[in-house]
Every structure is written in C-alpha cells, then in structure tokens.
Design a protein around this motif. Sequence first.
Motif, PDB file in Angstrom:
ATOM      1  N   ARG A   1      -4.412 -11.945   3.416  1.00 29.73           N
ATOM      2  CA  ARG A   1      -5.877 -11.680   3.047  1.00 29.73           C
ATOM      3  C   ARG A   1      -6.252 -11.694   1.497  1.00 29.73           C
ATOM      4  NH1 ARG A   1      -8.885  -7.004   4.143  1.00 29.73           N
ATOM      5  NH2 ARG A   1     -10.106  -8.614   4.363  1.00 29.73           N
TER       6      ARG A   1
ATOM      7  N   HIS B   1      -8.034  -7.527  -2.512  1.00 30.07           N
ATOM      8  CA  HIS B   1      -9.315  -6.774  -2.306  1.00 30.07           C
ATOM      9  C   HIS B   1      -9.290  -5.359  -2.394  1.00 30.07           C
ATOM     10  CE1 HIS B   1      -6.793  -6.602   1.334  1.00 30.07           C
ATOM     11  NE2 HIS B   1      -7.325  -5.423   1.478  1.00 30.07           N
TER      12      HIS B   1
ATOM     13  N   TYR C   1       0.900  -1.162  -0.044  1.00 33.06           N
ATOM     14  CA  TYR C   1      -0.070   0.054  -0.062  1.00 33.06           C
ATOM     15  C   TYR C   1       0.953   1.286  -0.060  1.00 33.06           C
ATOM     16  CZ  TYR C   1      -4.348  -2.426   0.990  1.00 33.06           C
ATOM     17  OH  TYR C   1      -5.436  -3.359   1.135  1.00 33.06           O
TER      18      TYR C   1
ATOM     19  N   HIS D   1     -10.529  -1.566  -1.296  1.00 30.97           N
ATOM     20  CA  HIS D   1     -11.212  -0.695  -0.305  1.00 30.97           C
ATOM     21  C   HIS D   1     -12.057   0.483  -1.000  1.00 30.97           C
ATOM     22  CE1 HIS D   1      -8.861  -2.177   3.293  1.00 30.97           C
ATOM     23  NE2 HIS D   1      -7.959  -2.399   2.350  1.00 30.97           N
TER      24      HIS D   1
HETATM   25 FE    FE Z   1      -6.363  -3.876   2.772  1.00 34.48          FE
END
Ligand code: FE
Length: 258
Positions: free
Chosen positions: A196, A199, A141, A201
């Motif tokens: 995870r 995905h 990120y 957000h």
């Molecule tokens: Fe995330």
Amino acid sequence: MANTTETAVNNRVVEVYDLFVKHMQEFLAEANLNHEEYTNFVNWADRLGRSGEIPLYLDVFVETYVLEAKYKDLPGTEPSLLGPYWTEGSPLVEGKPAKINMRDDEPGEKLRFKGNVSDVNGKKLANTKVEWWQDDASGYYSNFDSDAPDFNLRSHFYTDENGDFEVESILPIPYSIPTDGPTGEFTRAAGYHSFRPAHIHMKFEHEGYETLITQVFFEGDEWLETDVARGVRQSLMTRLEDKGDYKEAELNFVLRFD
Ligand code: FE
Ligand code: MBD
C-alpha cells in the motif's frame, strides 16, 4: 444441553443473502469452477480463518468496493478504508502543533500536517474529534505487528474554533501487508504485489454529521496506482513540502450531514 441461543429472522439478512445468491449463481455460471477448484478454495478459506487474517483479507480485497458502492458521487471528502488496524482508546494530544504519541527517539522523517474541517456548506467545524493512526518508519502498526509500545503513532485531538488542526508526527512509509500467511498466498497467486502507498488514517467525528473514516496519501508515492487494497482517491492526495529539518503537508476535510 441444547444451545438455547435464539436468533430472530433478520429481514436485512434475508434481503442481502438472496441478492448474494442470485449474483453468485451468475458469477459461478461464468467462472465455471470445477469441484477441485471449489475444494481448494474451501481449504484456503479454512487456513485464512485459522490464521486470524480474515479481517486483513477482507479489508484489503473487499472494503474498497463497499465504500465505492455506497459513497461514490456524494459531496464531501471521500471515505477510504478503515483497514484492520484501528484500535479504540488512543491518547488525547493537545497544543499547536499537537504531537502525535510516539517514542522519544521515534525513527523517521519529521512531518508537520495542517488540516481544516468544514461541512458541505463551508461552515467551519470547531471541536471535531480527529483520530489519527499510521505505521512507523519500519512499516509496522503499533498494537499489531510492531514491537513499539501500544498506541505508538496513534492519537486523537480536536479542531480549534476555526475548524483547524496542526499535528507533528513522522512520515508514514509504504506498508506491505503480511506475505507469510494465506493472504500472501492469495496475493502471489493473483499476481499482486503486497504494498500500500504510505498513508495516514484519520477518523472525523462531529455531532450531526456522518463520521468520516478516510486516509491521506502523498503525491509521488510509487504505489499509488497499484495499491494492493485499492484505497487511493485523488481527493485524498497531499504534497510534501520540504521545510529543511521537516516535511509539511496540508489537506482539508469536508463532512456530510447525517
Ligand atoms: Fe493502513
Ligand atoms: C493497512 O494498513 C490498511 O490501511 C488496509 C486498508 C489494509 C491493510 C493494511
């Protein structure tokens, strides 16, 4: 000099903490911790705080239960985890499709995403603010664990007069939470993997409606059933369609009244 900060009694804190103590006593009676286990926990929690991983740890191992307790069985799109990687101030992108802010040579598979925003009565919600953030093709990120420019793969945009939006981005990939700190230590000791599923957000804001913070997941992802953060909801699943040089996906979102 004495600390002059004054904090008034907060009735909500009293109420929640009383409940917490009551359930912690029941939990401890059952878990039967010895004092060494308690001390190990204190030391681990101290390392967790010093490492800066408290938001990460809580968002991975606690946030989903907060959401389930509050939002289960309500109409409208299910919320999912905000997570630790939200940042204020993403750039506005426009057009159809609106291109999510990214590097000129952003690695990854091209994604076209179409969505619609309506309310629980089916009314289309024009001019809804949509925030979008995701990891990059290396699984990082921006503004946090990647060396990409700040706000890479972070943007906001608005739905059109029919509540529709269309976005161009790249496919997120499954995300491994950091494994080298106290959170990773816990993850290994508890027997979890660190992943995870891929995905995106999204956060939806429209006056008069409850702000919806949620995530979109992709059918077939290998981590859907065992998401370390337990954030997957069936209603948040989309399917990737192969369009040659890009993939396409679609999902509609339903906001609740405030
Ligand atoms: Fe995330
Ligand atoms: C993430 O990317 C995330 O979405 C959550 C909820 C926790 C850790 C990392």
